[in-house]
Design a protein around this motif. Structure first.
Motif, PDB file in Angstrom:
ATOM      1  N   ASP A 115       0.845  -1.180   0.000  1.00  0.00           N
ATOM      2  CA  ASP A 115       0.000   0.000   0.000  1.00  0.00           C
ATOM      3  C   ASP A 115       0.889   1.241   0.000  1.00  0.00           C
ATOM      4  OD1 ASP A 115      -1.885   1.948   0.304  1.00  0.00           O
ATOM      5  OD2 ASP A 115      -2.370   1.457   2.397  1.00  0.00           O
ATOM      6  N   THR A 116       0.875   1.978  -1.102  1.00  0.00           N
ATOM      7  CA  THR A 116       1.756   3.138  -1.220  1.00  0.00           C
ATOM      8  C   THR A 116       1.065   4.418  -0.802  1.00  0.00           C
ATOM      9  OG1 THR A 116       1.126   3.413  -3.522  1.00  0.00           O
ATOM     10  CG2 THR A 116       3.119   2.113  -3.061  1.00  0.00           C
ATOM     11  N   SER A 160       9.658   4.554  -6.483  1.00  0.00           N
ATOM     12  CA  SER A 160       9.403   4.666  -5.043  1.00  0.00           C
ATOM     13  C   SER A 160       8.086   4.031  -4.618  1.00  0.00           C
ATOM     14  CB  SER A 160       9.450   6.124  -4.615  1.00  0.00           C
ATOM     15  OG  SER A 160       8.448   6.854  -5.291  1.00  0.00           O
ATOM     16  N   SER A 161       7.261   3.603  -5.551  1.00  0.00           N
ATOM     17  CA  SER A 161       6.016   2.928  -5.172  1.00  0.00           C
ATOM     18  C   SER A 161       6.266   1.480  -4.753  1.00  0.00           C
ATOM     19  CB  SER A 161       5.011   2.966  -6.327  1.00  0.00           C
ATOM     20  OG  SER A 161       5.472   2.165  -7.398  1.00  0.00           O
ATOM     21  N   GLN A 162       7.449   0.962  -5.055  1.00  0.00           N
ATOM     22  CA  GLN A 162       7.785  -0.414  -4.689  1.00  0.00           C
ATOM     23  C   GLN A 162       8.441  -0.444  -3.314  1.00  0.00           C
ATOM     24  OE1 GLN A 162      10.206  -0.902  -8.353  1.00  0.00           O
ATOM     25  NE2 GLN A 162       9.122  -2.861  -8.530  1.00  0.00           N
ATOM     26  N   PRO A 163       7.924  -1.266  -2.398  1.00  0.00           N
ATOM     27  CA  PRO A 163       8.581  -1.363  -1.091  1.00  0.00           C
ATOM     28  C   PRO A 163       9.913  -2.100  -1.210  1.00  0.00           C
ATOM     29  CG  PRO A 163       6.765  -2.917  -1.217  1.00  0.00           C
ATOM     30  CD  PRO A 163       6.729  -2.109  -2.482  1.00  0.00           C
ATOM     31  N   VAL A 164      10.796  -1.815  -0.278  1.00  0.00           N
ATOM     32  CA  VAL A 164      12.083  -2.508  -0.192  1.00  0.00           C
ATOM     33  C   VAL A 164      12.033  -3.379   1.055  1.00  0.00           C
ATOM     34  CG1 VAL A 164      14.567  -2.212   0.154  1.00  0.00           C
ATOM     35  CG2 VAL A 164      13.320  -0.641  -1.351  1.00  0.00           C
ATOM     36  N   SER A 192       5.017 -11.908  -8.454  1.00  0.00           N
ATOM     37  CA  SER A 192       5.947 -11.348  -7.482  1.00  0.00           C
ATOM     38  C   SER A 192       7.218 -10.798  -8.137  1.00  0.00           C
ATOM     39  CB  SER A 192       6.345 -12.428  -6.467  1.00  0.00           C
ATOM     40  OG  SER A 192       7.405 -11.979  -5.670  1.00  0.00           O
ATOM     41  N   GLN A 193       7.510  -9.561  -7.820  1.00  0.00           N
ATOM     42  CA  GLN A 193       8.756  -8.906  -8.215  1.00  0.00           C
ATOM     43  C   GLN A 193       9.289  -8.153  -7.009  1.00  0.00           C
ATOM     44  OE1 GLN A 193      10.477  -9.044 -11.157  1.00  0.00           O
ATOM     45  NE2 GLN A 193       9.024 -10.629 -11.732  1.00  0.00           N
ATOM     46  N   LEU A 194       9.480  -8.855  -5.895  1.00  0.00           N
ATOM     47  CA  LEU A 194       9.898  -8.216  -4.657  1.00  0.00           C
ATOM     48  C   LEU A 194      11.339  -7.741  -4.746  1.00  0.00           C
ATOM     49  CD1 LEU A 194       8.437 -10.629  -1.950  1.00  0.00           C
ATOM     50  CD2 LEU A 194       7.367  -8.647  -3.015  1.00  0.00           C
TER      51      LEU A 194
END
Length: 190
Positions: free
Chosen positions: A6-7, A75-79, A30-32
């Motif tokens: 959730d961004t 930046s919408s992708q969590p790390v 999945s592309q974590l």
């Protein structure tokens, strides 16, 4: 816990259980983005597929930011931050907080929890002792040496045991272990 994908929430650090992480990781789409902050030796011994390695003792926000930009991660992708148990991932989060635009997600229980859940772990050629075990071995050895020397040589050596005990109490209270940071820099962990 907030949903790490959730961004709309702020870019603060969140936590995810090992079970939730496993479900996200095994999802077909999945592309974590996972950063493993364990030592070189630990990663050489066993690793999770598709992780990027930035050891905590060498962690540099600018290098991580450059890597994310180079790989095209917005930046919408969590790390996701991963270590052996979750403690070093929390430290990495503290170091990276504010320098990255990404939401940071700590995998609770780290590799230890993921292994217990049966997630695929690649075995490497290295055969090392985890950093947490190295600390316990070193601390226990120093306590025993202090007691033996205090008994056999001079009672002043009991101070070594007291010093190690005080260090362990400090590490427990502050969640910061100086001995672990020193051991992480030793040649056998690089």
């Amino acid at each position: 816990m907030s949903n790490p994908t959730d961004t709309s929430a702020d870019k603060s650090t969140t936590r995810i259980s090992a079970e939730e992480f496993k479900q996200h990781k095994q999802s077909p789409e999945s592309q974590l983005l996972v950063i493993d902050v364990r030592t070189h030796a630990e990663v050489n011994s066993e690793s999770l597929a598709d992780c990027v390695h930035f050891p905590l003792q060498e962690l540099d926000s600018a290098a991580v930011k450059a890597y994310l930009e180079q790989q095209g991660h917005d930046s919408s992708q969590p790390v996701y931050l991963l270590c052996a148990s979750g403690q070093r991932a929390a430290k990495a989060s503290e170091q990276l907080q504010g320098d990255l635009d990404h939401q940071l997600v700590i995998v609770e229980g780290g590799m230890n929890a993921l292994k217990q859940l049966g997630i695929d772990i690649a075995k490497g050629s290295g055969n090392i002792i985890s950093l947490e075990r190295q600390v316990r071995i070193a601390a226990g050895s120093l306590v025993v040496i202090g007691v033996i020397l205090g008994f056999a040589v001079n009672p002043g050596f009991y101070g070594l045991s007291a010093f190690v005990g005080a260090g362990l109490v400090f590490a427990g209270v502050t969640d910061s272990c100086g001995m672990a940071m020193v051991l992480a820099r030793m040649p056998w962990n690089n």
